[in-house]
Structures are given as structure tokens and as C-alpha cells.
Write a protein that holds these residues in place. Structure first.
Motif, PDB file in Angstrom:
ATOM      1  N   UNK A 267       0.816  -1.122  -0.010  1.00  0.00           N
ATOM      2  CA  UNK A 267      -0.016  -0.244   0.018  1.00  0.00           C
ATOM      3  C   UNK A 267       0.592   1.256   0.086  1.00  0.00           C
ATOM      4  N   UNK A 268       1.867   1.133   0.803  1.00  0.00           N
ATOM      5  CA  UNK A 268       2.934   2.116   0.804  1.00  0.00           C
ATOM      6  C   UNK A 268       3.285   2.581  -0.537  1.00  0.00           C
ATOM      7  N   UNK A 269       3.805   1.460  -1.349  1.00  0.00           N
ATOM      8  CA  UNK A 269       4.283   1.643  -2.664  1.00  0.00           C
ATOM      9  C   UNK A 269       3.572   2.217  -3.630  1.00  0.00           C
ATOM     10  N   UNK A 270       2.248   1.727  -3.574  1.00  0.00           N
ATOM     11  CA  UNK A 270       1.195   2.538  -4.546  1.00  0.00           C
ATOM     12  C   UNK A 270       0.784   3.789  -4.169  1.00  0.00           C
ATOM     13  N   UNK A 271       1.074   4.267  -3.052  1.00  0.00           N
ATOM     14  CA  UNK A 271       0.781   5.714  -2.520  1.00  0.00           C
ATOM     15  C   UNK A 271       2.074   6.629  -2.755  1.00  0.00           C
ATOM     16  N   UNK A 275       7.548   5.597   4.201  1.00  0.00           N
ATOM     17  CA  UNK A 275       6.981   5.467   5.636  1.00  0.00           C
ATOM     18  C   UNK A 275       5.956   6.269   5.878  1.00  0.00           C
ATOM     19  N   UNK A 276       5.069   6.011   6.592  1.00  0.00           N
ATOM     20  CA  UNK A 276       4.083   6.955   7.204  1.00  0.00           C
ATOM     21  C   UNK A 276       3.148   6.238   8.324  1.00  0.00           C
ATOM     22  N   UNK A 277       2.708   6.946   9.108  1.00  0.00           N
ATOM     23  CA  UNK A 277       1.751   6.315  10.153  1.00  0.00           C
ATOM     24  C   UNK A 277       0.496   6.098   9.693  1.00  0.00           C
ATOM     25  N   UNK A 283      -4.634   8.825   3.978  1.00  0.00           N
ATOM     26  CA  UNK A 283      -4.983   9.984   3.158  1.00  0.00           C
ATOM     27  C   UNK A 283      -4.184  10.093   2.041  1.00  0.00           C
ATOM     28  N   UNK A 284      -3.047   9.393   2.099  1.00  0.00           N
ATOM     29  CA  UNK A 284      -2.410   9.259   0.636  1.00  0.00           C
ATOM     30  C   UNK A 284      -2.870   8.226  -0.181  1.00  0.00           C
ATOM     31  N   UNK A 292      -3.709   2.558  -7.050  1.00  0.00           N
ATOM     32  CA  UNK A 292      -3.835   2.379  -5.744  1.00  0.00           C
ATOM     33  C   UNK A 292      -5.147   1.759  -5.599  1.00  0.00           C
ATOM     34  N   UNK A 293      -6.119   2.151  -6.248  1.00  0.00           N
ATOM     35  CA  UNK A 293      -7.509   1.537  -6.232  1.00  0.00           C
ATOM     36  C   UNK A 293      -7.556   0.152  -6.518  1.00  0.00           C
TER      37      UNK A 293
END
Length: 382
Positions: A267-271, A275-277, A283-284, A292-293
């Protein structure tokens, strides 16, 4: 005499636990909840107040019917320090006995934390907090929520594969570094405890909880009101199951486990993030494009199969999803429920509710703090 003292200690424990879980409460409400008489309640409250565990305040002036009853609350100065080491960050917090989070901090890292580094960072933060936001606090202990197998009998981290920890006495390391009593538990198991006591599964006796974090997917079980840890404390490893994948195009990992396919890293990769909380990731993803969808939909389909398997085996009343799994569920909760229902036994879906963890990103800290408070709640007079 020993028997009388034992009864008193149990009553002190019972009273403090009620105030901690349900408070603030009036003395009258405590009398009704315990069945003890008013003078006994007053005596017990006085002892707990003398020990610095509860405070009394004036009753609500708007409630003037009958004799005013003082309100009893957990003393907010009593806190537990909670920590959650992960592959991308160490998250720490100070959680009050009144359930309020006094301070919270996320320390992002670009390397895998070692057990010694984790202990040092916790100790350093406690020193800083004692000079600032916790200057007047009494720290009851430290609780660690670790993404891995934790032996119940002594808190030994048997295997936290994503951190690279194997047979690590992290409880002893943190206790030595801080001088404070320390408990260690599996992160998802502690998240289950938090959501059962205070969150989306409060008051529910049969619960399946799945937690999605940077290290993968863990889980926990409440069966007939009791947490289920297993023989060694290792139950709930849903992420290591291998769900059926109906469409070959949905597979990303040959013979992969659930956490290989339903993955925060993907999910981080497609966003477009490294890194993120959890709030930032949500939000991303919401702002990302069609790729991402597609990834969200793919992961939801596989997650639904895993949840259907759990529903068929365990027949829970509630399934709670935390971490990035909550983000996947929030995208379309009714749609996810329908995907699960299409694969589960109809009788097992009757009255089943799939919910998002209501404690959100604080669930692991609250669960870890609850573990740290356990001895104080069991024997407050000690």
C-alpha cells in the motif's frame, strides 16, 4: 485476620478496577456496582486515595436529586509508559490510569531497531518526560507491544522476524535500562485487549481481532469473555495462514501467506510513500490514482477470504480490524462484509458485525499500558 485482610485487598482491587474501566463514578454508583455498603466504600476509597491511586471530587451540581455523592476517579498522575517497536519506527506513549494519553511520540528510524537500542530509547524518553510532561507523574511500569511471538510465562521474545529478534529477553533489558517493572506482549494480542476493554469490542464476549502493521498481520481472540493465548502465548498469528486466492491474477507471492499478499508495504508503494503512520497512509491512498484503487480492491478480496475462514472456525459476534486493515475496511465496510458473507457459512454470519478498531492508532499503546497496569490493579495496596 489474614482472611479478613484478603477480602479487603480483593475489594480494593475490585474498586480500583471498576474506576479504571468505567470511571469516574459516584460513591453511590460504586455501592451499586459492588454490593458493598456505603461506609465500606468510603473506607476503601479513602485508602486508595491515600495510596495516590484515586481522587475524589465534588458531585455534578446539576444532579441535585437526593444526597450528593462524591465522584471517584483514577488519579491522572498514575501512568504507564507504553512502547511499540516496529520496522520503521518506535512509538511511545504515557497512558494514564484514567485512560487518557498524556504524551505520545513516534521516532522514525531508517534501520532495524536492536533490543538494546529499543531499551535505550525508552529510557532516554522517560528521562526527558520526567523533566517535562510527566514531572508530577508516578510511573507504574512499562508495557511493550512487540510484533512477534512472545512467550507468556516470562516475556521472552521468541521470534520477531521482521525486527530480526530471536530469543531476546527484552523485558529484562528495558527493566535494567529504566529501573521500572516491564511487561512484554504480542502487539496484536494487546490490541485485542484494548479494543475489548475500551473500544469497538467492549462488552462483547466472542471477538476476532486482526491487526495490520509494518511487520505484517497478527491477531487475537476473545472467547466467552476470556483472552485466548494458547499453550505458549503464541495464538492469533492470522498473518501466517495461506488463504485461498480465487483469481490467479490476484496473487503476488508464490505460496505466500496472508501478510505477503495483504501488505502495508504494498500500500505504501502504490501511495508513493516509503514510511507513514496510519492516518497519513489513509490520506495518501485516498489521493492516489487507479493503481492504488486496484491494489486496495485486490487486498480486500484476499482479506475477505481470510476473514471468512476465521468466521467459519470461530463463530465470533464481532470482527475488529486495526492498523492498515482498518484503512482497507473503511474504504467500504458494507462491501467487505458482503465479500465475507459470500464465502462464510450463512449461520455464522447471523448477527456478525465487522468493525474498525475505534481506538485507532492508540490501540497498541493502550493495550501495552493495560498490561503494565495489571499488577497494580491486582494488588493496589502493595
Amino acid at each position: 485476620m489474614a482472611e479478613v485482610e484478603g477480602v479487603r485487598q480483593r475489594n480494593l482491587s475490585r474498586l480500583l478496577r471498576i474506576v479504571h474501566l468505567d470511571g469516574p463514578l459516584s460513591r453511590a454508583a460504586l455501592t451499586g456496582a459492588t454490593g458493598l455498603n456505603r461506609s465500606t466504600i468510603a473506607d476503601l476509597v479513602a485508602e486508595l486515595e491515600g495510596a495516590g491511586l484515586v481522587i475524589e471530587r465534588a458531585p455534578d451540581p446539576s444532579r441535585r436529586v437526593g444526597r450528593p455523592s462524591p465522584v471517584v476517579a483514577a488519579d491522572p498522575r498514575v501512568v504507564a509508559v507504553a512502547a511499540n517497536p516496529e520496522v520503521d519506527a518506535l512509538t511511545l506513549g504515557a497512558v494514564g490510569l484514567d485512560r487518557e494519553i498524556r504524551v505520545r511520540e513516534r521516532i522514525e528510524v531508517d534501520h532495524l531497531l536492536t533490543p538494546d537500542e529499543t531499551a535505550r530509547l525508552i529510557a532516554d524518553r522517560i528521562v526527558q518526560w520526567r523533566a517535562g510532561p510527566l514531572a508530577e507523574a508516578r510511573i507504574a511500569g512499562i508495557g511493550l507491544a512487540v510484533p512477534g511471538l512472545v512467550r507468556a510465562v516470562d516475556g521472552l521474545v521468541r521470534n520477531a522476524p521482521h525486527l530480526g529478534w530471536n530469543d531476546v529477553p527484552v523485558r529484562d533489558l528495558v527493566s535494567a535500562a529504566t529501573g521500572l517493572a516491564t511487561t512484554v506482549g504480542n502487539d496484536a494480542s494487546l490490541g485485542t485487549l484494548a479494543e475489548h476493554l475500551f473500544g469497538a469490542a467492549r462488552g462483547i464476549d466472542d471477538v476476532v481481532y486482526l491487526n495490520g502493521g509494518a511487520s505484517g498481520i497478527g491477531g487475537g481472540l476473545i472467547v466467552q469473555g476470556m483472552p485466548v493465548g494458547g499453550a505458549g502465548g503464541y495464538s492469533g498469528e492470522f498473518g501466517q495462514n495461506r488463504p485461498g486466492i480465487a483469481a490467479a491474477a490476484d496473487r503476488r507471492a508464490d505460496d505466500g501467506t496472508l501478510e505477503d499478499e495483504v501488505s502495508r508495504a504494498r500500500l505504501l508503494a502504490v501511495a508513493g510513500l516509503t514510511t507513514a503512520d496510519e492516518p497519513a497512509l489513509a490520506v495518501a491512498l485516498d489521493a492516489a490514482g487507479p493503481a492504488a484503487r486496484d491494489e486496495i480492491d485486490r487486498q480486500r478480496r484476499i482479506l475477505a477470504t481470510a476473514l471468512a475462514n476465521a468466521v467459519n472456525v470461530l463463530n465470533p459476534s464481532v470482527v475488529v480490524l486495526g492498523g492498515f486493515l482498518a484503512t482497507l475496511a473503511d474504504d467500504d465496510l458494507s462491501g467487505l462484509t458482503a465479500l465475507v458473507a459470500a464465502q462464510a457459512m450463512p449461520a455464522n454470519m447471523e448477527d456478525l458485525s465487522i468493525r474498525v478498531a475505534s481506538l485507532a492508532e492508540d490501540r497498541l499503546l493502550i493495550g501495552a499500558a493495560e498490561s503494565a497496569f495489571a499488577e497494580l490493579l491486582r494488588a493496589p495496596a502493595a
